[in-house]
Design a protein around this motif. Structure first.
Motif, PDB file in Angstrom:
ATOM      1  N   SER A  52     118.029  27.533  27.476  1.00  0.00           N
ATOM      2  CA  SER A  52     119.386  27.873  27.873  1.00  0.00           C
ATOM      3  C   SER A  52     119.586  29.377  27.757  1.00  0.00           C
ATOM      4  O   SER A  52     119.764  29.902  26.674  1.00  0.00           O
ATOM      5  N   ALA A 108     122.832  30.401  26.077  1.00  0.00           N
ATOM      6  CA  ALA A 108     122.904  30.395  24.621  1.00  0.00           C
ATOM      7  C   ALA A 108     121.953  31.405  24.004  1.00  0.00           C
ATOM      8  O   ALA A 108     122.096  31.750  22.843  1.00  0.00           O
ATOM      9  N   SER A 109     120.985  31.875  24.780  1.00  0.00           N
ATOM     10  CA  SER A 109     119.961  32.734  24.197  1.00  0.00           C
ATOM     11  C   SER A 109     120.230  34.218  24.411  1.00  0.00           C
ATOM     12  O   SER A 109     119.547  35.047  23.837  1.00  0.00           O
ATOM     13  N   PHE A 110     121.174  34.542  25.254  1.00  0.00           N
ATOM     14  CA  PHE A 110     121.628  35.917  25.319  1.00  0.00           C
ATOM     15  C   PHE A 110     122.752  36.081  24.318  1.00  0.00           C
ATOM     16  O   PHE A 110     123.637  35.225  24.223  1.00  0.00           O
ATOM     17  N   ASN A 111     122.734  37.190  23.577  1.00  0.00           N
ATOM     18  CA  ASN A 111     123.783  37.430  22.593  1.00  0.00           C
ATOM     19  C   ASN A 111     125.095  37.727  23.316  1.00  0.00           C
ATOM     20  O   ASN A 111     125.157  38.670  24.109  1.00  0.00           O
TER      21      ASN A 111
END
Lengths: 332, 552
Positions: free
Chosen positions: B101, B104-107
């Protein structure tokens, strides 16, 4: 951003309403207390005639509702009234109101400045300390450091603040006279002397508020460590401290800011006990004295200051929380 | 491509995970070799250990996992023995990771390009300026719109498919020797998936990067991998070159995976002329709050004993239709008729009997079942509520329902949802819908969270129940394989409009509406040349979001 402006407007209006309710509650509470100003000030010498005379001069023979609205009308025109204490001396010496009357606002202002000075000193130490400890505890969670920080701050928050205050006095004023145990503050002091005399009360307050903020910082960060973007940062080879500070902390700010605001509000409103212990001439001292004397205008003014501090700091926290959220800062 | 010494050598890798106080095996001794520039596909169902193995190839284990034995060598470096700092200097620089995802994995707190340049700058691979310019070049290469400026947006301002490509660009930022792709397209819509697959393949070819491609989707892995390794519960089942593996799987388990798409419900005779549909959606227009309409004049019928599949991508309005039918979202216009009678718009105004007739089965059985209630109460509550049964009668009915969904009552009636597998939870969800004796059931993506073998079991069960009870189903799905398996009629939705509707056979034979054509042609096939052919036929600019945008 217009949404933010609207939110601030709504909250300020709500805050003003809250202040009104607070003033009613305080007025009712003082009415409900046994005795009144006249009895309190006359003490042993309270003959029925003297009491009646003072009551009449203060307008206390009128009904409570009438008195409340008279006071409220004054507030709306910027007049918080005159402390009963000031008036009473005039009546005792047979003087009239022609002398320069010291209003509640005049009395309150220097006191308020002192309290803000104390709160700011405590906050300047406590907030960075709590954030640093919280971040370090999250970074080394489960380690000796983490546990020591938790135990230490929990101990200080679990002890009553007057107890913390006396312990500090014992070690830093009595056994080793490093700092004065009584904070004599007046307008002529230069900044450093003033700061020196504020150290002990500020230290007491720091010990009381640090635990809460530190633990929230730690938990808010740790809660995020299971997030996928944290894993992603680690898989990019980002060092641990940088994962915490750059990747976790910005997303943990909202709860941290809220706890900081609550604690800052406590620094303003909760100083009563500490000010009494160190005889610090702040608003808390004044408040306690005014309650003892049933000095309604002063009590009301102090309470309004406390309530306003709470409302404004919480509003500030909410605004800052909104601003830390990139979704709200940068809409699609 | 396979020259010189292998890039990754894993021998007898054992990984354990902490469950309560015990370390349980997750991976039991797996060997893996990967040459430079080679793409290895790791496939298996959930719990096969494929993500764990993929992360282990980076020398990384998730919290609560540990490497219990074996060796992992990356380009001659022993990753098991290497120090924390030595491992970290490889991560991001020589081995990169692309997660399932991207959203969800990018801040969420930082701009894309700041996250992109973090690795190269930290590892001293390039300066900030160089890395930013490189990011823009990669964005262009990955066919992201506005490559010069898209990096300066925050993750929430970019669509899912674009984020996934931006994450691939980020993985490429240090030009690693190896990238681990962990189900990078699983969370995407089918048309978006093609675009991402094409971009990933292009860039991996361009830089000669080796990759481990983890997925549960055989058709996807067929497009991406040179070799395929099949895992089952932490063990290797078999490994072979992609073409050989697709043509002649050796092991029974692999064959069963290959055969899983074979279920077909026999076609039902069309409803007679003048038959009254169980549910008629008539000209429904709806929207949330004060926002503009998200459904525009939607109409279709569902007849008894038949299944209508409502197909569309995320945001097409298919779940909103379900909310209108159940009365959770009162429509702004049009009406929903049950057996010819209009249903009140909001569920609050419906009678108990009207409520009983429309039931739902949800996508995530995990969140749709109360975790604190036992199965007897979860299924028993609607029985009691709608039929007023109590005591022994209630118990008998619950047992009957459990038998219908093929769960032994004596074994399961007192269990909590947490004591069931994913497929069993979904069965309990079905039993709860049946408990109301409904004539019409909405199945909202009921199989998309399940492994293929389990999903097939659920489809077969739904089919059997439909035949026995003459149920009408509305099947919301984005998976066209499921549509093929179970639907009688298909309704295709896009942006809140019905773009095409009709019997399944018509839908799957040309000519199609442009959008249906795009959807159908975007479904990967188990043919390693499929993606090449598709790109040749449609052109690289006529897939995914670009193509979708052009269709009205």
């Amino acid at each position: 951003m217009s949404g933010l402006a609207r939110m601030i407007g709504q909250r300020l209006a709500l805050g003003a309403f809250t202040l009104l309710v607070v003033s009613m509650v305080i007025f009712a509470a003082i009415e409900a207390l046994p005795g009144d100003f006249a009895e309190a000030i006359l003490g042993q010498g309270a003959t029925p005639e003297a009491v009646a005379a003072i009551r009449e001069s203060l307008g206390m023979d009128r009904s409570p509702v009438e008195r409340y609205f008279a006071w409220l009308g004054g507030v709306f025109s910027g007049d918080f009234g005159v402390s009963f204490n000031q008036l009473s001396f005039q009546s005792q010496y047979g003087q009239t109101g022609e002398r320069d009357v010291v209003t509640v606002a005049d009395q309150l202002a220097p006191r308020f400045a002192n309290t803000i000075f104390l709160a700011a000193t405590a906050a300047a130490v406590a907030v960075p300390l709590a954030l640093t400890l919280g971040i370090l505890a999250a970074l080394y969670r489960g380690s000796i450091f983490d546990r020591a920080a938790n135990v230490g701050t929990l101990t200080s928050i679990s002890s009553p603040e007057f107890f913390v205050a006396y312990i500090l006095i014992l070690f830093l004023a009595a056994a080793n006279p490093v700092f004065p145990s009584i904070s004599k503050i007046h307008a002529d002091l230069d900044f450093w002397e003033r700061l020196y005399r504020t150290v002990l009360p500020a230290l007491t307050l720091t010990l009381v508020v640090t635990a809460h903020m530190m633990r929230m910082t730690r938990v808010a960060i740790i809660n995020l460590l299971a997030s996928q973007y944290i894993e992603m940062a680690r898989l990019k080879g980002v060092p641990r401290w940088r994962v915490i500070v750059r990747h976790a902390l910005p997303n943990a700010l909202a709860p941290i800011i809220n706890v900081i605001a609550l604690n800052l509000a406590y620094l303003v409103t909760g100083v009563v006990v500490v000010e009494v212990v160190f005889v610090y001439p702040g608003i808390g001292q004044m408040f306690v004295d005014a309650v003892k004397l049933r000095d309604m205008p002063t009590v009301q003014a102090c309470c309004l200051v406390f309530a306003a501090a709470y409302i404004l700091l919480n509003l500030l926290a909410d605004v800052l929380s909104v601003l830390t959220n990139p979704r709200l800062r940068h809409p699609k | 491509m396979r020259t010189g010494r292998p890039l990754v050598t894993i021998r007898d890798l054992k990984i354990e995970g902490l469950a309560g106080e015990d370390w349980l095996p997750i991976v039991n001794g797996i060997d893996l070799d990967l040459a430079r520039g080679e793409v290895l596909g790791l496939i298996g169902e959930s719990g096969a250990g494929k993500s764990t193995v993929g992360l282990a190839a980076m020398g990384f284990t998730r919290d609560g996992c540990r490497i219990a034995g074996g060796s992992i060598e990356f380009d001659g470096i022993d990753l098991v023995a290497a120090s924390e700092d030595a491992r970290r200097s490889l991560l991001g620089r020589r081995i990169a990771y692309v997660a399932q995802s991207a959203a969800a994995s990018f801040n969420p707190a930082h701009r894309l390009i700041d996250q992109h340049t973090e690795g190269p700058v930290l590892h001293g691979v390039s300066s900030l300026q160089e890395s930013q310019e490189d990011a823009m070049a990669l964005y262009a290469r990955l066919r992201l719109p506005e490559p010069e400026s898209i990096g300066f947006r925050y993750p929430h301002q970019v669509s899912g498919g674009q984020l996934q490509r931006a994450m691939t660009a980020m993985a490429m930022s240090c030009r690693p020797d190896l990238i681990i792709f962990d189900e990078p397209t699983t969370a995407l819509d089918v048309t978006t998936q093609i675009e991402v697959l094409a971009a990933i393949r292009d860039i991996v070819d361009q830089f000669g990067t080796a990759a481990i491609y983890i997925t549960h989707d055989l058709a996807v892995v067929a497009q991406m991998a040179d070799r395929i390794k099949v895992l089952l519960k932490g063990d290797e089942v078999e490994e072979n070159d992609t073409r050989a593996m697709l043509a002649e799987p050796q092991e029974d388990y692999t064959k069963s995976l290959w055969a899983v798409r074979s279920f077909r419900r026999p076609e039902q005779p069309p409803a007679g002329q003048g038959a009254v549909p169980v549910i008629a959606v008539a000209g429904v227009t709806a929207g949330y709050g004060t926002a503009p309409d998200v459904l525009h004049d939607v109409s279709f019928d569902v007849h008894a004993g038949r299944t209508v599949a409502v197909v569309g991508e995320s945001g097409s309005g298919k779940s909103t239709v379900a909310r209108c039918i159940t009365g959770l979202l009162p429509p702004r216009g049009g009406e929903v008729r049950f057996n010819g009678e209009a249903l009140p718009a909001g569920y609050r105004n419906r009678s108990k009997d009207q409520l009983r007739q429309v039931q739902m089965i949800y996508q995530m059985a995990d969140t749709a079942l109360n975790p604190k209630l036992r199965i007897r109460d979860i299924v028993g509550r609607p029985v009691q509520f709608y039929r007023g049964l109590r005591g022994a009668g209630l118990r008998r009915r619950v047992e009957e329902l459990l038998e219908q969904i093929e769960l032994e009552p004596a074994l399961y009636i007192d269990r909590l949802p947490s004591e069931l597998s994913g497929g069993q939870k979904q069965r309990v969800g079905i039993a709860r819908a049946l408990a109301a004796d409904a004539q019409f059931i909405i199945c909202d993506e009921v199989t998309s969270a399940l492994d293929q073998l389990v999903a097939e079991g659920i489809l077969k069960l739904l089919d059997r129940l439909q035949n026995e009870l003459d149920l009408a189903y509305m099947f919301i799905t984005h998976d066209l394989a499921t549509v093929r398996a179970i639907a009688d009629e298909v309704v295709v939705m896009k942006d809140g409009f019905v773009v095409e509707a009709g019997p399944k056979t018509e839908m799957f034979t040309p000519p199609h509406h442009d959008y249906t054509d795009l959807l159908l042609s975007s479904v990967p096939e188990m043919d390693p040349d499929w993606l090449d052919r598709l790109l040749e036929q449609r052109g690289v600019d006529n897939i995914g979001e670009a193509a979708r945008g052009r269709i009205d």
